[in-house]
Design a protein around this motif. Sequence first.
Motif, short mmCIF file in Angstrom:
data_model
loop_
_atom_site.label_atom_id
_atom_site.label_comp_id
_atom_site.label_asym_id
_atom_site.label_seq_id
_atom_site.Cartn_x
_atom_site.Cartn_y
_atom_site.Cartn_z
N ASN A 59 -11.69 81.47 55.52
CA ASN A 59 -12.47 82.70 55.63
C ASN A 59 -12.56 83.44 54.30
O ASN A 59 -13.34 84.37 54.17
CB ASN A 59 -11.88 83.62 56.70
CG ASN A 59 -12.11 83.08 58.09
OD1 ASN A 59 -13.22 83.16 58.62
ND2 ASN A 59 -11.07 82.51 58.70
N VAL A 60 -11.73 83.04 53.32
CA VAL A 60 -11.81 83.61 51.97
C VAL A 60 -12.72 82.70 51.14
O VAL A 60 -12.42 81.51 50.98
CB VAL A 60 -10.42 83.71 51.32
CG1 VAL A 60 -10.53 84.28 49.91
CG2 VAL A 60 -9.50 84.58 52.19
N PRO A 61 -13.83 83.22 50.60
CA PRO A 61 -14.80 82.38 49.89
C PRO A 61 -14.20 81.62 48.71
O PRO A 61 -14.52 80.45 48.49
CB PRO A 61 -15.87 83.37 49.44
CG PRO A 61 -15.75 84.52 50.39
CD PRO A 61 -14.30 84.61 50.71
N ALA A 62 -13.36 82.28 47.94
CA ALA A 62 -12.76 81.63 46.77
C ALA A 62 -11.29 82.02 46.68
O ALA A 62 -10.96 83.19 46.43
CB ALA A 62 -13.49 82.05 45.50
N VAL A 63 -10.41 81.06 46.89
CA VAL A 63 -8.97 81.33 46.86
C VAL A 63 -8.43 80.96 45.48
O VAL A 63 -8.33 79.78 45.14
CB VAL A 63 -8.24 80.53 47.94
CG1 VAL A 63 -6.73 80.75 47.85
CG2 VAL A 63 -8.75 80.91 49.33
N LYS A 64 -8.11 81.98 44.71
CA LYS A 64 -7.59 81.76 43.36
C LYS A 64 -6.14 82.19 43.20
O LYS A 64 -5.46 81.76 42.27
CB LYS A 64 -8.47 82.50 42.34
CG LYS A 64 -9.91 82.01 42.33
CD LYS A 64 -10.74 82.77 41.30
CE LYS A 64 -12.18 82.28 41.27
NZ LYS A 64 -13.00 83.03 40.28
N SER A 65 -5.67 83.07 44.09
CA SER A 65 -4.29 83.56 43.98
C SER A 65 -3.69 83.72 45.36
O SER A 65 -4.33 84.26 46.27
CB SER A 65 -4.24 84.89 43.22
OG SER A 65 -5.06 85.85 43.86
N ILE A 66 -2.45 83.22 45.53
CA ILE A 66 -1.77 83.22 46.83
C ILE A 66 -0.35 83.73 46.65
O ILE A 66 0.34 83.35 45.70
CB ILE A 66 -1.72 81.79 47.42
CG1 ILE A 66 -3.13 81.21 47.56
CG2 ILE A 66 -1.01 81.79 48.78
CD1 ILE A 66 -3.13 79.73 47.95
N LEU A 67 0.09 84.56 47.56
CA LEU A 67 1.49 85.00 47.63
C LEU A 67 2.10 84.44 48.89
O LEU A 67 1.58 84.65 49.99
CB LEU A 67 1.58 86.53 47.64
CG LEU A 67 2.98 87.12 47.83
CD1 LEU A 67 3.86 86.83 46.62
CD2 LEU A 67 2.91 88.63 48.10
#
Length: 245
Positions: A59-67
């Motif tokens: 659902n997130v168009p572009a995943v660049k950072s994850i915690l």
Amino acid sequence: MSNSISINDRTEAPFIGLGGLEEIQNQFNAVSEKYDKQRRFLIPCFDDFYGTALALSENVPAVKSILDVRAGTGLMSAFFHEKYPEAKITLVDISKEMLKKAEERFEGNENISFLNADFSTVDLPENHYDLVVSGLAIHHLPNELKQQLFGKITKTLKPGGWFINADQVLGETEVAEKIFTENWKNHVEQNPNLTGEEKQSAFERIKVDIMAPLKPQLEWLENAGLQNANCYYQYYNFVVFAANK
């Protein structure tokens, strides 16, 4: 049976102080070496459980950072790294030994960073992450700290970002909780892939659980400023719920 526990063992403790946090840390330090192998056998719905969390991230168009909150040995992060190999992932965990295993897992990967800290009180950058994820961790917190953490997660998410939590919840009624507990306990006791010692260790670890029912947790997410809080998967007390900013 010597491995059995009473239902109340996992729901009585209303508060974790410093001693309780140390107990959690000690419990998970002790099993860090075998934790990933055990997890597949301890979770009856392993593939659907983690698979739903991964699917929701789309659902997130572009995943660049994850915690990854309470990342443990990095199992959840490994799934997300496989799906988003270019994303930068930060793993935070209170257990040094668990985090050490995560460092070994991702050795040499410059996109992966580690933070040894209490995930309920650690300072997080604002509007920074596309995804905040957590696997079987937040149920160790007292309810007040759960709500505080949800507030921190809201602040650290970018607008449009998602929080995805794969966790365990308390039954909404005594009957539901009894069924949840007995189902899991029977699954563990009858699993031929776990030794007696591993089963007993699992039963000891759940004594420090402070699970909350699902419904109030969805309300806490909304109260923290997130929206569309919803449960997307449930197998007895194993759930995946999420919300977005």
